[in-house]
Motif scaffolding. Structure first.
Motif, mmCIF file in Angstrom:
data_model
loop_
_atom_site.group_PDB
_atom_site.id
_atom_site.type_symbol
_atom_site.label_atom_id
_atom_site.label_comp_id
_atom_site.label_asym_id
_atom_site.label_seq_id
_atom_site.Cartn_x
_atom_site.Cartn_y
_atom_site.Cartn_z
ATOM 1 N N ILE A 24 -17.880 22.948 -42.915
ATOM 2 C CA ILE A 24 -19.068 22.800 -43.751
ATOM 3 C C ILE A 24 -18.854 21.628 -44.705
ATOM 4 O O ILE A 24 -17.813 21.517 -45.359
ATOM 5 C CB ILE A 24 -19.343 24.093 -44.553
ATOM 6 C CG1 ILE A 24 -19.735 25.218 -43.604
ATOM 7 C CG2 ILE A 24 -20.427 23.861 -45.601
ATOM 8 C CD1 ILE A 24 -19.906 26.562 -44.290
ATOM 9 N N GLN A 25 -19.859 20.752 -44.773
ATOM 10 C CA GLN A 25 -19.770 19.620 -45.686
ATOM 11 C C GLN A 25 -20.055 20.108 -47.106
ATOM 12 O O GLN A 25 -21.057 20.777 -47.356
ATOM 13 C CB GLN A 25 -20.777 18.548 -45.287
ATOM 14 C CG GLN A 25 -20.614 17.263 -46.033
ATOM 15 C CD GLN A 25 -21.540 16.179 -45.497
ATOM 16 O OE1 GLN A 25 -22.443 16.452 -44.735
ATOM 17 N NE2 GLN A 25 -21.302 14.956 -45.916
ATOM 18 N N ARG A 26 -19.194 19.779 -48.017
ATOM 19 C CA ARG A 26 -19.313 20.261 -49.389
ATOM 20 C C ARG A 26 -19.588 19.102 -50.340
ATOM 21 O O ARG A 26 -19.249 17.960 -50.062
ATOM 22 C CB ARG A 26 -18.039 20.981 -49.795
ATOM 23 C CG ARG A 26 -17.718 22.125 -48.846
ATOM 24 C CD ARG A 26 -16.509 22.897 -49.282
ATOM 25 N NE ARG A 26 -16.031 23.810 -48.280
ATOM 26 C CZ ARG A 26 -16.573 24.969 -47.971
ATOM 27 N NH1 ARG A 26 -17.650 25.359 -48.600
ATOM 28 N NH2 ARG A 26 -16.056 25.745 -47.050
ATOM 29 N N LYS A 27 -20.218 19.431 -51.470
ATOM 30 C CA LYS A 27 -20.484 18.440 -52.509
ATOM 31 C C LYS A 27 -19.705 18.816 -53.757
ATOM 32 O O LYS A 27 -19.393 19.984 -53.985
ATOM 33 C CB LYS A 27 -21.978 18.411 -52.855
ATOM 34 C CG LYS A 27 -22.852 17.813 -51.799
ATOM 35 C CD LYS A 27 -24.269 17.710 -52.321
ATOM 36 C CE LYS A 27 -25.168 16.980 -51.374
ATOM 37 N NZ LYS A 27 -26.523 16.839 -51.928
ATOM 38 N N LYS A 28 -19.436 17.821 -54.578
ATOM 39 C CA LYS A 28 -18.752 18.074 -55.842
ATOM 40 C C LYS A 28 -19.706 18.779 -56.802
ATOM 41 O O LYS A 28 -20.910 18.531 -56.802
ATOM 42 C CB LYS A 28 -18.283 16.768 -56.464
ATOM 43 C CG LYS A 28 -17.186 16.088 -55.681
ATOM 44 C CD LYS A 28 -16.717 14.838 -56.394
ATOM 45 C CE LYS A 28 -15.582 14.189 -55.638
ATOM 46 N NZ LYS A 28 -15.092 12.985 -56.327
ATOM 47 N N VAL A 29 -19.150 19.648 -57.619
ATOM 48 C CA VAL A 29 -19.950 20.397 -58.588
ATOM 49 C C VAL A 29 -20.626 19.445 -59.568
ATOM 50 O O VAL A 29 -21.781 19.650 -59.954
ATOM 51 C CB VAL A 29 -19.073 21.426 -59.338
ATOM 52 C CG1 VAL A 29 -19.852 22.096 -60.449
ATOM 53 C CG2 VAL A 29 -18.532 22.459 -58.369
ATOM 54 N N SER A 30 -19.951 18.381 -59.944
ATOM 55 C CA SER A 30 -20.533 17.432 -60.895
ATOM 56 C C SER A 30 -21.786 16.769 -60.319
ATOM 57 O O SER A 30 -22.762 16.538 -61.036
ATOM 58 C CB SER A 30 -19.504 16.370 -61.286
ATOM 59 O OG SER A 30 -19.036 15.688 -60.135
#
Length: 62
Positions: A17-23
């Motif tokens: 799964i491609q994830r994004k940074k929380v920021s």
């Protein structure tokens, strides 16, 4: 044995799964909230025309 195979497949799928940074996501969320706050009833409150809880004004002749 079938459970181990199913668990392994699930873990592999989750690892891909491609994830994004929380920021990044939090900035996008703040931008979205700012852009749509005028349409948010919890922030701006209902208008008099669309407020189903507003008491009906009765006409009385003095």
């Amino acid at each position: 044995m079938e459970n181990i195979k199913a668990s392994t497949e699930q873990l592999c799928a989750e690892a891909n799964i491609q994830r994004k940074k929380v920021s990044e996501v939090s900035k996008e969320l703040l931008d979205f909230c700012e852009k749509n706050k005028t349409n948010d009833m919890l922030v701006s409150g209902p208008t008099d025309q669309h407020n189903p809880f507003q008491e009906k004004k009765s006409c009385s002749v003095l």
